[in-house]
Design a protein around this motif. Structure first.
Motif, PDB file in Angstrom:
ATOM      1  N   THR A 171       1.013  -1.179   0.105  1.00 32.26           N
ATOM      2  CA  THR A 171      -0.187   0.068  -0.159  1.00 32.26           C
ATOM      3  C   THR A 171       0.867   1.206   0.064  1.00 32.26           C
ATOM      4  OG1 THR A 171      -1.718  -1.084   0.994  1.00 32.26           O
ATOM      5  CG2 THR A 171      -1.671   1.400   1.316  1.00 32.26           C
ATOM      6  N   CYS A 176      -0.380   4.134  -2.729  1.00 31.95           N
ATOM      7  CA  CYS A 176       0.156   5.593  -2.151  1.00 31.95           C
ATOM      8  C   CYS A 176       1.200   6.199  -2.902  1.00 31.95           C
ATOM      9  CB  CYS A 176       0.392   5.562  -0.408  1.00 31.95           C
ATOM     10  SG  CYS A 176      -0.926   5.090   0.501  1.00 31.95           S
ATOM     11  N   HIS A 251      -1.376  10.715   3.923  1.00 26.30           N
ATOM     12  CA  HIS A 251      -2.040   9.558   3.595  1.00 26.30           C
ATOM     13  C   HIS A 251      -2.397   9.035   4.831  1.00 26.30           C
ATOM     14  CE1 HIS A 251      -0.198   9.281  -0.511  1.00 26.30           C
ATOM     15  NE2 HIS A 251       0.941   9.670   0.121  1.00 26.30           N
ATOM     16  N   ILE A 253      -4.157   5.372   6.375  1.00 24.89           N
ATOM     17  CA  ILE A 253      -4.321   3.967   5.887  1.00 24.89           C
ATOM     18  C   ILE A 253      -5.302   3.114   7.115  1.00 24.89           C
ATOM     19  CG2 ILE A 253      -3.281   1.914   5.689  1.00 24.89           C
ATOM     20  CD1 ILE A 253      -0.851   3.634   4.407  1.00 24.89           C
ATOM     21  N   THR A 276      -6.675   5.480   2.382  1.00 23.94           N
ATOM     22  CA  THR A 276      -6.759   4.050   1.652  1.00 23.94           C
ATOM     23  C   THR A 276      -7.336   2.966   2.721  1.00 23.94           C
ATOM     24  OG1 THR A 276      -4.767   4.875   0.655  1.00 23.94           O
ATOM     25  CG2 THR A 276      -5.429   2.327   0.622  1.00 23.94           C
TER      26      THR A 276
END
Length: 362
Positions: A171, A176, A251, A253, A276
Motif C-alpha cells: 500500500t 500510495c 495518507h 491508512i 486508503t
C-alpha cells in the motif's frame, strides 16, 4: 496430510487427514513450512464473509516446492517459495494493464468437472479457500500463486510477507506511492498496519502516526518506525493528528476493517490527502467523503492486497529483510503448531498481540 478444516462457521477448525491431488499442467505442489494467522481467515471462520464449506483456510504461507506440472516454468522442485492469494492469469484486462491484484480470472482454479485439489478419504470435496488453503502440510496451487525467493530467507518470516507485509508495505509503495517527507497515519496496528508503518519508514515518510486503542501495539509500532502514537479511542484523536501535522496527513491508512476507523481515516486528511482502506469491512459498511472534502481534493481508495505485483514485490521485500531494512521479527508474536490454530485465533480476537505463525515440522 493433516489440515485444519472449517466445517461450519463459528465452530473451531477440525484437524483432519486429507488427500491432495497430483499437480496439473500449471500447478505446483508445496510442502508448507509456515503459515501466518490473518484476520481475513477469521472473517470466514466467523461467517462474516461467505465461502463454500467444508474448506481449509490459510493464505499467508511459505514452503518448499515438491513437484510441478508439465507446463510450469517459473519454479522447480526444491525452490523456496512464498504463496499469495492474489493469483493472476496474466492475460485479462487487469493483468495486461499491470493491476495483477485485481485479477479474478478462473484460469488459476481447476475447472468444473475436474477432480478437486483437496478431498477427504471418502472422496468428498474439500474446498480450497482463496486458491491456497495453507493451514495444511501441503498446498497444491497455480504457478501464478507463488514466487521463488532467496533460500537463505527464514521461511517462518517469509510466510508473513505473503499477506500482511505485501498488503501493508504494498500500500505504501504501490497504492500510495509515498513521496519522502509526506505524513502518514496508520489506523490499526495489527500485522498489516505494522507492515505499513515499517514501509513508511523505509520510504522516508516525514511523520508516521500509529493509531490504535491498545498501548502495547502502539509501543510495538514505535519499534517499527512510528514517530508518534495516539489512542484511537481518545475523544480528541482526530484533533491530535490534525494538530501534530498542521492540517492533517497526506495518507491515512485504515488497516483493521471497522467503520469507525475508516471514518477516522477520512477525517484526518489534509487538503489533497488520500484515505486508503485495507481492512475487510463488514459487508454492509459504506465509507465516504463529503462535498467539502471533495472540493478540497481529498481522495478515497481501496487497495486490495496492497495492489501488489507479487512476482516482483515479494523478492524485493525478502531483500529488504535480508538487508536489515524490513523488520519481520518484531511483527511475529508467537510460533505455534497446527494443533494450536484455534487457540491462536482466540488470541487474535483479544486484539492485544501481533502475528501468530503456524510452523510445520520439516
Amino acid at each position: 496430510m493433516k489440515a485444519a478444516v472449517l466445517v461450519q462457521p463459528k465452530q473451531p477448525l477440525e484437524i483432519e487427514d486429507l488427500s491432495i491431488a497430483k499437480p496439473g499442467p500449471h500447478e505446483v505442489l508445496i510442502r508448507t513450512a509456515a503459515c501466518g494467522l490473518c484476520h481475513s481467515d477469521l472473517h470466514f471462520i466467523e461467517g462474516a464473509y461467505p465461502h463454500p464449506l467444508p474448506g481449509v483456510p490459510g493464505h499467508e504461507a511459505a514452503g518448499v516446492v515438491e513437484a510441478v506440472g508439465s507446463e510450469v516454468r517459473t519454479v522447480k522442485p526444491g525452490d523456496h517459495v512464498v504463496s499469495c492469494l492474489s493469483a493472476f492469469c496474466g492475460h485479462c484486462e487487469f493483468c495486461v494493464t499491470g493491476r495483477l491484484a485485481l485479477c479474478v480470472s478462473g484460469d488459476t482454479r481447476r475447472a468444473q468437472g475436474q477432480p478437486p485439489r483437496l478431498s477427504r478419504p471418502d472422496g468428498s470435496t474439500v474446498n480450497q479457500m482463496l486458491n491456497l488453503s495453507a493451514f495444511a502440510e501441503q498446498m497444491l496451487i497455480h504457478e501464478n500463486a507463488c514466487v521463488a525467493i532467496d533460500r537463505d530467507m527464514p521461511l517462518d518470516r517469509a510466510a508473513i510477507i505473503g499477506c500482511a507485509v505485501t498488503t501493508g508495505a504494498g500500500t505504501i509503495f504501490n497504492a500510495c506511492k509515498l513521496v519522502p517527507g509526506e505524513t502518514v497515519a496508520v489506523i490499526g496496528c495489527g500485522g498489516v498496519g505494522l507492515a505499513a508503518i515499517n514501509a513508511a519508514k523505509i520510504a522516508g515518510a516525514g511523520m508516521v502516526i500509529a493509531v490504535d486503542p491498545v498501548p502495547a501495539k502502539r509501543e510495538l509500532a514505535k519499534v517499527l518506525g512510528a514517530t508518534h502514537a495516539i489512542d484511537a479511542m481518545a475523544d480528541d484523536a482526530v484533533g491530535q493528528i490534525v494538530e501534530l501535522t498542521k492540517g492533517g496527513v497526506h495518507h491515512a491508512i485504515e488497516a483493521v476493517g471497522r467503520q469507525a476507523s475508516a471514518d477516522l481515516a477520512c477525517k484526518v486528511l489534509r487538503r489533497g490527502g488520500t484515505a486508503t482502506i485495507l481492512g475487510m469491512m463488514p459487508l454492509d459498511c459504506k465509507v465516504g467523503l463529503g462535498a467539502m472534502d471533495l472540493l478540497s481534493g481529498k481522495k478515497l481508495q481501496g487497495a486490495i492486497m496492497g495492489m501488489n505485483r507479487f512476482p516482483v514485490d515479494l523478492p524485493r521485500l525478502v531483500d529488504f529483510y535480508m538487508r536489515g531494512l524490513l523488520d519481520l521479527d518484531t511483527i511475529i508474536a508467537e510460533r505455534i503448531g497446527l494443533k494450536d490454530v484455534n487457540e491462536g485465533f482466540e488470541k487474535m480476537k483479544q486484539g492485544d498481540s501481533a502475528r501468530s505463525v503456524i510452523v510445520f515440522d520439516q
